[in-house]
Design a protein around this motif. Structure first.
Motif, PDB file in Angstrom:
ATOM      1  N   LEU A   1      -4.983  38.345   1.716  1.00 44.58           N
ATOM      2  CA  LEU A   1      -3.551  38.614   1.832  1.00 44.58           C
ATOM      3  C   LEU A   1      -2.703  37.604   1.063  1.00 44.58           C
ATOM      4  N   GLY A   2      -3.356  36.697   0.347  1.00 46.34           N
ATOM      5  CA  GLY A   2      -2.625  35.747  -0.487  1.00 46.34           C
ATOM      6  C   GLY A   2      -2.055  34.564   0.264  1.00 46.34           C
ATOM      7  N   MET A   3      -2.589  34.284   1.427  1.00 43.55           N
ATOM      8  CA  MET A   3      -2.114  33.113   2.173  1.00 43.55           C
ATOM      9  C   MET A   3      -2.553  31.832   1.483  1.00 43.55           C
ATOM     10  N   SER A   4      -1.738  30.797   1.666  1.00 41.91           N
ATOM     11  CA  SER A   4      -2.067  29.461   1.179  1.00 41.91           C
ATOM     12  C   SER A   4      -2.147  28.530   2.376  1.00 41.91           C
ATOM     13  N   LEU A   5      -3.214  27.747   2.432  1.00 36.29           N
ATOM     14  CA  LEU A   5      -3.350  26.719   3.458  1.00 36.29           C
ATOM     15  C   LEU A   5      -2.708  25.468   2.885  1.00 36.29           C
TER      16      LEU A   5
ATOM     17  N   VAL B   1       5.717  37.954   1.101  1.00 42.27           N
ATOM     18  CA  VAL B   1       5.772  39.328   1.595  1.00 42.27           C
ATOM     19  C   VAL B   1       5.805  40.271   0.387  1.00 42.27           C
ATOM     20  N   THR B   2       4.828  41.165   0.314  1.00 38.29           N
ATOM     21  CA  THR B   2       4.749  42.130  -0.778  1.00 38.29           C
ATOM     22  C   THR B   2       5.264  43.496  -0.320  1.00 38.29           C
ATOM     23  N   GLN B   3       5.477  44.356  -1.277  1.00 31.69           N
ATOM     24  CA  GLN B   3       5.913  45.726  -0.978  1.00 31.69           C
ATOM     25  C   GLN B   3       4.924  46.418  -0.038  1.00 31.69           C
TER      26      GLN B   3
ATOM     27  N   GLY C   1       3.237  43.081  12.099  1.00 38.32           N
ATOM     28  CA  GLY C   1       1.816  42.751  12.154  1.00 38.32           C
ATOM     29  C   GLY C   1       1.430  41.692  11.134  1.00 38.32           C
ATOM     30  N   TYR C   2       2.086  41.693   9.975  1.00 41.52           N
ATOM     31  CA  TYR C   2       1.784  40.681   8.965  1.00 41.52           C
ATOM     32  C   TYR C   2       2.340  39.315   9.373  1.00 41.52           C
TER      33      TYR C   2
ATOM     34  N   ARG D   1      11.768  39.646   4.602  1.00 45.05           N
ATOM     35  CA  ARG D   1      12.148  40.520   3.483  1.00 45.05           C
ATOM     36  C   ARG D   1      11.084  40.506   2.396  1.00 45.05           C
ATOM     37  N   ILE D   2      10.974  41.604   1.690  1.00 43.21           N
ATOM     38  CA  ILE D   2      10.047  41.692   0.567  1.00 43.21           C
ATOM     39  C   ILE D   2      10.405  40.629  -0.464  1.00 43.21           C
TER      40      ILE D   2
END
Length: 143
Positions: A24-28, A42-44, A56-57, A91-92
């Motif tokens: 999901l592209g998270m960064s630690l 946040v993506t489309q 949920g995200y 927001r996206i």
């Protein structure tokens, strides 16, 4: 090893197996004894029928920060109970950040508060997680 080194080594071991957070592209961004900070844009594809970030995200981002914070002591821990209160929508295109901190850790149980903010520092949600330790460690004891 210092508590900080243990937290970093435990996080590195977990990150390697955390396909969901990585995918999901998270960064630690930070981990320490009982703390963790993760972020994601946040993506489309993460939007709901209102054109905002699906809750949920946001929950998933908070849950990932919770996981890294409660596993930072080199004891495997899982979620026992979690709750979230949404305050304003994401927001996206926004980068959301989840900052987890340990509130209490006694015996096999822990309580963690996770604050989710946008890039302007506005709080989007508050998450509370209750953890329970299980058998095992992330790194060999004595390293």
């Amino acid at each position: 090893m210092t508590p900080q080194e243990i937290a970093e080594a435990s996080a590195a071991a977990m990150w390697n197996d955390d396909a969901a957070s990585r995918r999901l592209g998270m960064s630690l961004e930070h981990v320490g004894p009982g703390t963790a900070t993760l972020s994601m844009v946040v993506t489309q594809e993460m939007s709901n029928g209102h054109g905002t970030c699906h809750g949920g995200y946001i929950f998933l981002l908070a849950d990932s920060a919770f996981a890294f914070a409660c596993n930072a002591h080199n004891q495997r821990a899982v979620a026992q109970h979690c709750s979230i209160t949404y305050l304003v929508p994401g927001r996206i295109g926004e980068r959301l950040t989840a900052e987890a901190r340990e509130v209490s850790r006694r015996g096999r149980s822990g309580i963690y508060d996770i604050r989710i903010t946008n890039e302007d520092g506005e709080q989007l949600a508050e998450f509370r997680g209750h953890s329970r330790t299980v058998k095992g460690t992330h790194i060999p004891v004595g390293e």
